[in-house]
Design a protein around this motif. Structure first.
Motif, PDB file in Angstrom:
ATOM      1  N   MET A   1       2.833   5.189 -10.265  1.00 23.09           N
ATOM      2  CA  MET A   1       2.395   4.533  -9.203  1.00 23.09           C
ATOM      3  C   MET A   1       1.453   3.284  -9.508  1.00 23.09           C
ATOM      4  SD  MET A   1       0.311   6.478  -6.115  1.00 23.09           S
ATOM      5  CE  MET A   1      -0.964   7.376  -7.120  1.00 23.09           C
ATOM      6  N   ALA A   2       0.448   3.579 -10.507  1.00 25.67           N
ATOM      7  CA  ALA A   2      -0.362   2.324 -10.611  1.00 25.67           C
ATOM      8  C   ALA A   2       0.359   1.265 -11.340  1.00 25.67           C
ATOM      9  CB  ALA A   2      -1.417   2.933 -11.688  1.00 25.67           C
ATOM     10  N   VAL A   3       1.330   1.633 -12.227  1.00 24.88           N
ATOM     11  CA  VAL A   3       2.075   0.642 -13.302  1.00 24.88           C
ATOM     12  C   VAL A   3       2.915  -0.441 -12.118  1.00 24.88           C
ATOM     13  CG1 VAL A   3       3.863   0.208 -14.456  1.00 24.88           C
ATOM     14  CG2 VAL A   3       1.906   1.977 -14.874  1.00 24.88           C
ATOM     15  N   GLU A   4       3.378   0.369 -11.093  1.00 25.69           N
ATOM     16  CA  GLU A   4       4.070  -0.335 -10.197  1.00 25.69           C
ATOM     17  C   GLU A   4       3.331  -1.370  -9.148  1.00 25.69           C
ATOM     18  OE1 GLU A   4       6.440   2.780  -8.065  1.00 25.69           O
ATOM     19  OE2 GLU A   4       7.965   2.795  -9.650  1.00 25.69           O
ATOM     20  N   ALA A   5       2.050  -0.644  -9.128  1.00 26.07           N
ATOM     21  CA  ALA A   5       1.086  -1.419  -8.300  1.00 26.07           C
ATOM     22  C   ALA A   5       0.403  -2.438  -8.944  1.00 26.07           C
ATOM     23  CB  ALA A   5      -0.055  -0.573  -7.809  1.00 26.07           C
ATOM     24  N   ILE A   6       0.354  -2.398 -10.248  1.00 22.33           N
ATOM     25  CA  ILE A   6      -0.146  -3.455 -11.151  1.00 22.33           C
ATOM     26  C   ILE A   6       0.997  -4.702 -11.314  1.00 22.33           C
ATOM     27  CG2 ILE A   6      -0.594  -4.144 -13.624  1.00 22.33           C
ATOM     28  CD1 ILE A   6      -2.034  -1.417 -13.641  1.00 22.33           C
ATOM     29  N   ARG A   7       2.211  -4.113 -11.502  1.00 18.25           N
ATOM     30  CA  ARG A   7       3.393  -5.171 -11.148  1.00 18.25           C
ATOM     31  C   ARG A   7       3.413  -5.863 -10.143  1.00 18.25           C
ATOM     32  NH1 ARG A   7       7.999  -1.033 -13.420  1.00 18.25           N
ATOM     33  NH2 ARG A   7       7.294  -0.772 -15.590  1.00 18.25           N
ATOM     34  N   GLY A   8       3.158  -5.652  -9.117  1.00 17.30           N
ATOM     35  CA  GLY A   8       3.175  -6.304  -7.912  1.00 17.30           C
ATOM     36  C   GLY A   8       4.499  -6.699  -7.147  1.00 17.30           C
ATOM     37  N   GLU A   9       5.420  -5.849  -7.690  1.00 17.44           N
ATOM     38  CA  GLU A   9       6.858  -6.156  -7.216  1.00 17.44           C
ATOM     39  C   GLU A   9       6.757  -5.715  -5.877  1.00 17.44           C
ATOM     40  OE1 GLU A   9       9.089  -4.184 -10.002  1.00 17.44           O
ATOM     41  OE2 GLU A   9       8.803  -5.708 -11.592  1.00 17.44           O
ATOM     42  N   ARG A  10       6.238  -4.603  -5.251  1.00 20.17           N
ATOM     43  CA  ARG A  10       6.052  -4.325  -3.849  1.00 20.17           C
ATOM     44  C   ARG A  10       4.890  -4.072  -3.511  1.00 20.17           C
ATOM     45  NH1 ARG A  10       9.421   1.178  -3.923  1.00 20.17           N
ATOM     46  NH2 ARG A  10       8.960   1.176  -6.028  1.00 20.17           N
ATOM     47  N   THR A  11       4.704  -4.055  -2.112  1.00 26.04           N
ATOM     48  CA  THR A  11       3.217  -4.343  -1.531  1.00 26.04           C
ATOM     49  C   THR A  11       2.899  -2.845  -1.601  1.00 26.04           C
ATOM     50  OG1 THR A  11       4.234  -3.744   0.612  1.00 26.04           O
ATOM     51  CG2 THR A  11       3.824  -6.026   0.169  1.00 26.04           C
ATOM     52  N   LEU A  12       1.370  -2.482  -1.263  1.00 30.93           N
ATOM     53  CA  LEU A  12       0.847  -1.275  -1.262  1.00 30.93           C
ATOM     54  C   LEU A  12       1.512  -0.376  -0.315  1.00 30.93           C
ATOM     55  CD1 LEU A  12      -3.001  -2.500  -2.011  1.00 30.93           C
ATOM     56  CD2 LEU A  12      -1.452  -1.596  -3.795  1.00 30.93           C
ATOM     57  N   SER A  13       1.817  -0.945   0.763  1.00 28.60           N
ATOM     58  CA  SER A  13       2.282  -0.125   1.962  1.00 28.60           C
ATOM     59  C   SER A  13       3.676   0.260   1.581  1.00 28.60           C
ATOM     60  CB  SER A  13       2.476  -1.127   3.183  1.00 28.60           C
ATOM     61  OG  SER A  13       1.159  -1.333   3.562  1.00 28.60           O
ATOM     62  N   GLN A  14       4.304  -0.473   1.082  1.00 28.35           N
ATOM     63  CA  GLN A  14       5.874   0.187   0.468  1.00 28.35           C
ATOM     64  C   GLN A  14       5.538   1.137  -0.542  1.00 28.35           C
ATOM     65  OE1 GLN A  14       7.092  -3.390  -1.022  1.00 28.35           O
ATOM     66  NE2 GLN A  14       8.645  -3.960   0.914  1.00 28.35           N
ATOM     67  N   LEU A  15       4.453   1.191  -1.471  1.00 28.21           N
ATOM     68  CA  LEU A  15       4.329   1.932  -2.555  1.00 28.21           C
ATOM     69  C   LEU A  15       3.889   3.242  -1.841  1.00 28.21           C
ATOM     70  CD1 LEU A  15       2.909   0.024  -5.405  1.00 28.21           C
ATOM     71  CD2 LEU A  15       5.272   0.900  -5.467  1.00 28.21           C
ATOM     72  N   ALA A  16       3.045   2.928  -0.839  1.00 32.99           N
ATOM     73  CA  ALA A  16       2.496   4.347  -0.213  1.00 32.99           C
ATOM     74  C   ALA A  16       3.230   5.188   0.383  1.00 32.99           C
ATOM     75  CB  ALA A  16       1.192   3.793   0.766  1.00 32.99           C
ATOM     76  N   SER A  17       4.409   4.394   0.958  1.00 36.57           N
ATOM     77  CA  SER A  17       5.261   5.125   2.018  1.00 36.57           C
ATOM     78  C   SER A  17       6.156   5.905   0.831  1.00 36.57           C
ATOM     79  CB  SER A  17       6.201   4.405   2.733  1.00 36.57           C
ATOM     80  OG  SER A  17       6.820   3.322   1.918  1.00 36.57           O
ATOM     81  N   GLN A  18       6.731   5.354  -0.467  1.00 35.61           N
ATOM     82  CA  GLN A  18       7.372   5.964  -1.449  1.00 35.61           C
ATOM     83  C   GLN A  18       6.747   7.221  -2.055  1.00 35.61           C
ATOM     84  OE1 GLN A  18       8.281   3.543  -4.743  1.00 35.61           O
ATOM     85  NE2 GLN A  18       9.365   5.156  -5.794  1.00 35.61           N
ATOM     86  N   PHE A  19       5.362   7.048  -2.375  1.00 34.09           N
ATOM     87  CA  PHE A  19       4.949   7.960  -2.901  1.00 34.09           C
ATOM     88  C   PHE A  19       3.908   8.794  -2.023  1.00 34.09           C
ATOM     89  CE2 PHE A  19       5.012   4.924  -6.175  1.00 34.09           C
ATOM     90  CZ  PHE A  19       5.812   5.728  -7.168  1.00 34.09           C
ATOM     91  N   HIS A  20       4.102   8.849  -0.527  1.00 30.20           N
ATOM     92  CA  HIS A  20       3.506   9.730   0.359  1.00 30.20           C
ATOM     93  C   HIS A  20       2.030   9.701   0.066  1.00 30.20           C
ATOM     94  CE1 HIS A  20       7.579  10.483   1.716  1.00 30.20           C
ATOM     95  NE2 HIS A  20       7.858  10.821   0.378  1.00 30.20           N
ATOM     96  N   VAL A  21       1.309   8.510  -0.151  1.00 21.83           N
ATOM     97  CA  VAL A  21      -0.104   8.402  -0.262  1.00 21.83           C
ATOM     98  C   VAL A  21      -0.821   7.408   0.491  1.00 21.83           C
ATOM     99  CG1 VAL A  21      -0.258   9.527  -2.653  1.00 21.83           C
ATOM    100  CG2 VAL A  21      -0.273   7.228  -2.391  1.00 21.83           C
ATOM    101  N   HIS A  22      -2.052   7.294   0.785  1.00 20.21           N
ATOM    102  CA  HIS A  22      -2.585   6.211   1.475  1.00 20.21           C
ATOM    103  C   HIS A  22      -2.619   4.918   0.790  1.00 20.21           C
ATOM    104  CE1 HIS A  22      -5.317   4.003   4.015  1.00 20.21           C
ATOM    105  NE2 HIS A  22      -4.885   4.957   5.086  1.00 20.21           N
TER     106      HIS A  22
END
Length: 81
Positions: free
Chosen positions: A1-22
């Motif tokens: 999750m953090a790795v994908e957020a660091i890469r910045g390929e998707r927005t935080l909202s997209q990652l949040a919906s994928q991983f079911h977190v805020h």
């Protein structure tokens, strides 16, 4: 999750919906990961030693020196008898 957020390929909202977190949780984990990145990849052989480790080494060194002195004194006293 953090790795994908660091890469910045998707927005935080997209990652949040994928991983079911805020999104805030992902943002915090991303920030923490970026802050600690240098410490994570440090070679353990070159890390700084804590004060306790340094003090312990000094004490072991002193114990060794005192043992050598004691052995020398025992040897000299044995010659006098």
């Amino acid at each position: 999750m953090a790795v994908e957020a660091i890469r910045g390929e998707r927005t935080l909202s997209q990652l949040a919906s994928q991983f079911h977190v805020h999104p805030v949780q992902i943002g915090k984990s991303r920030t923490t990961a970026l802050e600690q990145m240098a410490e994570i990849f440090v070679d353990g052989r070159t890390r700084k030693r804590s004060g306790d480790e340094v003090e312990k080494d000094v004490l072991y060194e002193e114990i060794g020196r005192l043992k050598v002195e004691l052995d020398w004194l025992k040897k000299k006293v044995g010659l006098l008898d």
